[in-house]
Design an enzyme around this catalytic site. Structure first.
Site, short mmCIF file in Angstrom:
data_model
loop_
_atom_site.label_atom_id
_atom_site.label_comp_id
_atom_site.label_asym_id
_atom_site.label_seq_id
_atom_site.Cartn_x
_atom_site.Cartn_y
_atom_site.Cartn_z
N GLU A 3 -7.98 -8.99 3.51
CA GLU A 3 -7.57 -8.26 2.31
C GLU A 3 -6.38 -8.96 1.67
OE1 GLU A 3 -8.92 -3.78 3.60
OE2 GLU A 3 -7.01 -4.51 4.35
N HIS A 30 -7.92 -0.94 13.58
CA HIS A 30 -7.36 -0.28 12.40
C HIS A 30 -8.00 1.11 12.19
CE1 HIS A 30 -5.37 0.17 8.64
NE2 HIS A 30 -6.28 -0.35 7.85
N HIS A 36 -3.75 -10.30 4.43
CA HIS A 36 -3.76 -9.91 5.84
C HIS A 36 -5.19 -9.63 6.29
CE1 HIS A 36 -3.99 -5.99 3.83
NE2 HIS A 36 -4.54 -5.55 4.94
N ASP A 89 -7.78 -7.07 8.83
CA ASP A 89 -7.95 -5.81 9.53
C ASP A 89 -8.77 -6.06 10.80
OD1 ASP A 89 -6.78 -4.59 7.36
OD2 ASP A 89 -8.53 -3.39 6.80
N HIS A 129 -14.19 1.04 5.42
CA HIS A 129 -13.63 0.32 6.56
C HIS A 129 -14.49 0.52 7.82
CE1 HIS A 129 -9.76 -0.14 4.37
NE2 HIS A 129 -9.58 -1.14 5.20
N TRP A 154 0.85 -1.19 0.00
CA TRP A 154 0.00 0.00 0.00
C TRP A 154 0.89 1.25 0.00
CZ3 TRP A 154 -4.98 0.60 -0.89
CH2 TRP A 154 -5.58 1.83 -0.57
N HIS A 200 -0.23 -4.46 7.31
CA HIS A 200 -1.27 -4.63 6.28
C HIS A 200 -0.63 -5.00 4.94
CE1 HIS A 200 -4.48 -3.04 8.93
NE2 HIS A 200 -3.41 -2.51 9.53
ZN LIG Z 1 -7.96 -2.46 5.21
#
Ligand SMILES: [Zn+2]
Length: 212
Positions: free
Chosen positions: A175, A59, A53, A55, A163, A19, A49
């Site tokens: 994710e 988060h 992974h 969340d 989210h 990311w 992340h």
């Molecule tokens: Zn996320």
């Protein structure tokens, strides 16, 4: 029908896509037999992340629970893989046709994700869950939602809203899945995030096996 377990997690390696702004992935040897060490030992450095992974509510909510407290039923049990036709976003309108029920574990297979994972550059045009669809899933009482790129939310497009709608309703999020070898349908899912204390996110291994 093939009833063997299918690995739907992505391999972690130095320099893999991550990311934008998150720490880069680096897995480097700190001890090597080839250099006279008694064993091979690597040091792993990456964001929580990264790759496949999960969340946790933490988060997006300061007082939210961490992944270490996730009930194992969230990610072990029957799951459904749904193929999404929309090439931009997962929208409530499309989801309505799938008769999503309370307690379901739903994984979304989206357009182009297999190609996307082969690239080292971040692809901002991945198919994401729109905030409206996230609220719909929360309202249906879905237990767990999985997506096949690095975020449930869009890149610089309501990512936080999506989210919050899911995590705030107690929906667990997976994710970074790779669903390219998986057809839509019903499966058994096992996905276990590492038990990092109070984790906002944690890498996970995820596997599916066809049911029925
Ligand atoms: Zn996320």
């Amino acid at each position: 029908m093939n009833k063997s377990w299918i690995d739907i997690s992505v391999p972690l390696y130095t320099g893999m896509v991550n990311w934008p702004g998150d720490p880069a992935v680096s897995i480097l040897p700190v001890k090597e037999i080839a250099s006279g060490g008694s064993s091979n030992v690597s040091e792993i450095s990456m964001g929580a992340h990264t790759g496949t992974h999960m969340d946790a509510p933490r988060h997006f909510f300061t007082e939210g629970r961490g992944l270490d407290t996730m009930p194992l039923e969230a990610t072990i049990g029957p799951a459904r893989v749904i193929a999404i036709r929309d090439r931009n976003a997962i929208k409530a309108e499309e989801l309505r046709g799938h008769r999503i029920r309370k307690g379901e574990r739903i994984l979304f297979k989206t357009h182009g994700s297999a190609v996307r994972w082969r690239r080292r550059e971040f692809d901002r045009n991945y198919v994401y869950v729109s905030p409206e669809a996230a609220r719909y899933l929360a309202l249906r009482g879905v237990r767990t939602v999985g997506v096949d790129y690095l975020s449930v939310g869009g890149y610089k497009k309501d990512g936080a809203e999506t989210h919050r709608a899911l995590l705030g309703a107690g929906v667990w999020i997976i994710e970074g899945l790779n669903l390219s070898a998986v057809e839509p349908g019903r499966y058994d899912l096992i996905c276990l995030p590492l038990r990092i204390l109070n984790a906002d996110g944690a890498p996970a291994r995820a596997v599916l096996r066809r049911r029925g």
